[in-house]
Design a protein around this motif. Sequence first.
Motif, PDB file in Angstrom:
ATOM      1  N   UNK A 188       1.155  -1.159   0.248  1.00  0.00           N
ATOM      2  CA  UNK A 188      -0.104  -0.655   0.174  1.00  0.00           C
ATOM      3  C   UNK A 188       0.566   0.936   0.412  1.00  0.00           C
ATOM      4  N   UNK A 189       0.216   2.054  -0.608  1.00  0.00           N
ATOM      5  CA  UNK A 189       1.715   3.474  -1.068  1.00  0.00           C
ATOM      6  C   UNK A 189       1.076   4.859  -0.889  1.00  0.00           C
ATOM      7  N   UNK A 190       1.244   5.426  -1.371  1.00  0.00           N
ATOM      8  CA  UNK A 190       0.945   7.588  -0.771  1.00  0.00           C
ATOM      9  C   UNK A 190       1.790   7.961  -1.749  1.00  0.00           C
ATOM     10  N   UNK A 191       1.089   8.767  -2.098  1.00  0.00           N
ATOM     11  CA  UNK A 191       2.115  10.244  -2.843  1.00  0.00           C
ATOM     12  C   UNK A 191       1.116  10.983  -2.628  1.00  0.00           C
ATOM     13  N   UNK A 192       2.144  12.188  -3.025  1.00  0.00           N
ATOM     14  CA  UNK A 192       0.965  13.336  -3.590  1.00  0.00           C
ATOM     15  C   UNK A 192       0.768  13.349  -4.614  1.00  0.00           C
ATOM     16  N   UNK A 193       0.440  12.639  -5.615  1.00  0.00           N
ATOM     17  CA  UNK A 193       0.315  13.365  -6.145  1.00  0.00           C
ATOM     18  C   UNK A 193      -0.110  12.489  -7.814  1.00  0.00           C
ATOM     19  N   UNK A 194      -0.275  12.107  -8.481  1.00  0.00           N
ATOM     20  CA  UNK A 194      -0.138  10.734  -9.443  1.00  0.00           C
ATOM     21  C   UNK A 194       1.128  10.997 -10.261  1.00  0.00           C
ATOM     22  N   UNK A 195       1.577  11.786 -10.479  1.00  0.00           N
ATOM     23  CA  UNK A 195       3.409  11.709 -10.623  1.00  0.00           C
ATOM     24  C   UNK A 195       4.111  12.006  -9.257  1.00  0.00           C
ATOM     25  N   UNK A 196       3.858  11.724  -8.606  1.00  0.00           N
ATOM     26  CA  UNK A 196       4.803  11.158  -7.052  1.00  0.00           C
ATOM     27  C   UNK A 196       4.650   9.639  -7.595  1.00  0.00           C
ATOM     28  N   UNK A 197       3.388   9.655  -7.682  1.00  0.00           N
ATOM     29  CA  UNK A 197       3.513   7.638  -7.351  1.00  0.00           C
ATOM     30  C   UNK A 197       3.884   7.048  -9.018  1.00  0.00           C
ATOM     31  N   UNK A 198       4.258   8.051  -9.827  1.00  0.00           N
ATOM     32  CA  UNK A 198       4.864   7.652 -11.168  1.00  0.00           C
ATOM     33  C   UNK A 198       6.511   7.174 -10.752  1.00  0.00           C
ATOM     34  N   UNK A 199       6.862   8.024 -10.077  1.00  0.00           N
ATOM     35  CA  UNK A 199       8.025   8.066  -9.221  1.00  0.00           C
ATOM     36  C   UNK A 199       8.364   7.522  -8.434  1.00  0.00           C
ATOM     37  N   UNK A 200       7.757   6.953  -7.857  1.00  0.00           N
ATOM     38  CA  UNK A 200       7.974   6.030  -6.600  1.00  0.00           C
ATOM     39  C   UNK A 200       7.836   4.596  -7.283  1.00  0.00           C
ATOM     40  N   UNK A 201       6.997   4.125  -8.009  1.00  0.00           N
ATOM     41  CA  UNK A 201       7.112   3.191  -9.151  1.00  0.00           C
ATOM     42  C   UNK A 201       8.261   2.559  -9.395  1.00  0.00           C
ATOM     43  N   UNK A 202       8.147   4.015 -10.588  1.00  0.00           N
ATOM     44  CA  UNK A 202       9.434   3.671 -11.660  1.00  0.00           C
ATOM     45  C   UNK A 202      10.579   4.154 -11.695  1.00  0.00           C
ATOM     46  N   UNK A 203      10.125   4.617 -11.194  1.00  0.00           N
ATOM     47  CA  UNK A 203      12.082   5.552 -10.902  1.00  0.00           C
ATOM     48  C   UNK A 203      13.089   4.887  -9.092  1.00  0.00           C
TER      49      UNK A 203
END
Lengths: 155, 155
Positions: free
Chosen positions: A106-121
Motif C-alpha cells: 500500500x503506497x501513498x504519494x503527493x499526486x499521480x506524478x509522485x506515484x509514477x516516481x515511486x514506482x518507476x524511479x
Amino acid sequence: MELDDTDRAILDILQSNARTPFSEIARRIDMSSATVHDRVGRLEDAGVIRGYHADVDPGAVGLGASAIVGLRIEQGQEREALDALREFEGVHEVHLTTGEWDVMLRVFAEDTDGLRELMFDHIAQLDGFARSQTMVILGTEYEAEGLPILDDDAE
Amino acid sequence: MELDDTDRAILDILQSNARTPFSEIARRIDMSSATVHDRVGRLEDAGVIRGYHADVDPGAVGLGASAIVGLRIEQGQEREALDALREFEGVHEVHLTTGEWDVMLRVFAEDTDGLRELMFDHIAQLDGFARSQTMVILGTEYEAEGLPILDDDAE
DNA sequence: AGTGAAAGGTTAGACCA
DNA sequence: TGGTCTAACCTTTCACT
C-alpha cells in the motif's frame, strides 16, 4: 495471552478511541480505573496492543494519491527487496502473499506524478524486481476503525 | 486547512503515539500545553485528525488469516455491492481502484476456513458480483505507524 | 484479579497579550 | 494565535481483599 470478555471490551473501546480516559473505560465496563490501568498495561506488555495511532486524513497532509501494488520478485532476492521497500517514503504496508504476486504494497504519494516516481524511479529499479501492477485507489469506500473483536477464541 | 510546521510536528507525535500527553508534546515542540490543546482541537475539527485507534495484533484476538481481495462488479450494481460489503464482519477496507479490479478489499478471518466462508458464502453471493481474486497474506513484512508527513504542501 | 484512596500530573475553558 | 491560570478530572501507586 488469553483474553476474557473484560479485555475484549477494553480493546473494543481503545480501538474506536485510543484517547478514551481509563476512568471512562472503567465507568463503561463497570470496574475501577485501577483495574483498567492494570489490564491495559498487561495487554500492552503481551503485545496484544501494539500502539496507539492518530488516524490522519491523507489528503489533509498533501497525500492526494494512493495505490495498491502487486510485485513479483526474482527467487532468492526477496530479502534485499523487502528491506529496501520499507525504506521508501510513501511505502505504507508490505505484505507477502500467495497467488499472482509475491508482495503487495500500500503506497501513498503527493499526486499521480509522485506515484509514477515511486514506482518507476524507485521500486522498478530494485535488485530482484521482476514486474508489478499498480491499482490506483480512486476512493476509499470504507475503513473499519479496528479489528472485529470476536465473541470468543481460546478462553 | 493549512498546516504549519507546528501542526505537522504534533501530527507526527500523535501518529506514533496517540496517547502522548499534551504536556509532553508541548515540551517536545517547545510550546505551552494550552497551545497544543488548542491546535489538536483545531486539527480534529478540521478533519485532519479523524480519530485515535489502538493498534491491536490480529493474531492475539483470534484473527489468524488475512487477505487482499480484488473484485469485479457488474456495471450499475456497484452501489448495492459496496453497501453490502461494508456490513460483513471481517471486511476491513474497501477501495475503488483502476485497473484489473473495480474494488480491492482487505479482509480478516479466524483462519483460512473463515476466509473461504467470507469469500464463497458471502462475497461471491452478492448481487452484481462478477469475479474475484484472493491474495492470502502469508505475513506482513512492514507496516508504517502513520503517514509520511512531508516537509511542506500549501503553506 | 480487583478495589478505594490519595498524591501528583493533565486537561479544558475562561481570559489576557 | 499563543500564553497564563485554575478547577476539575485523570493516572498511578499501594495497602488490602
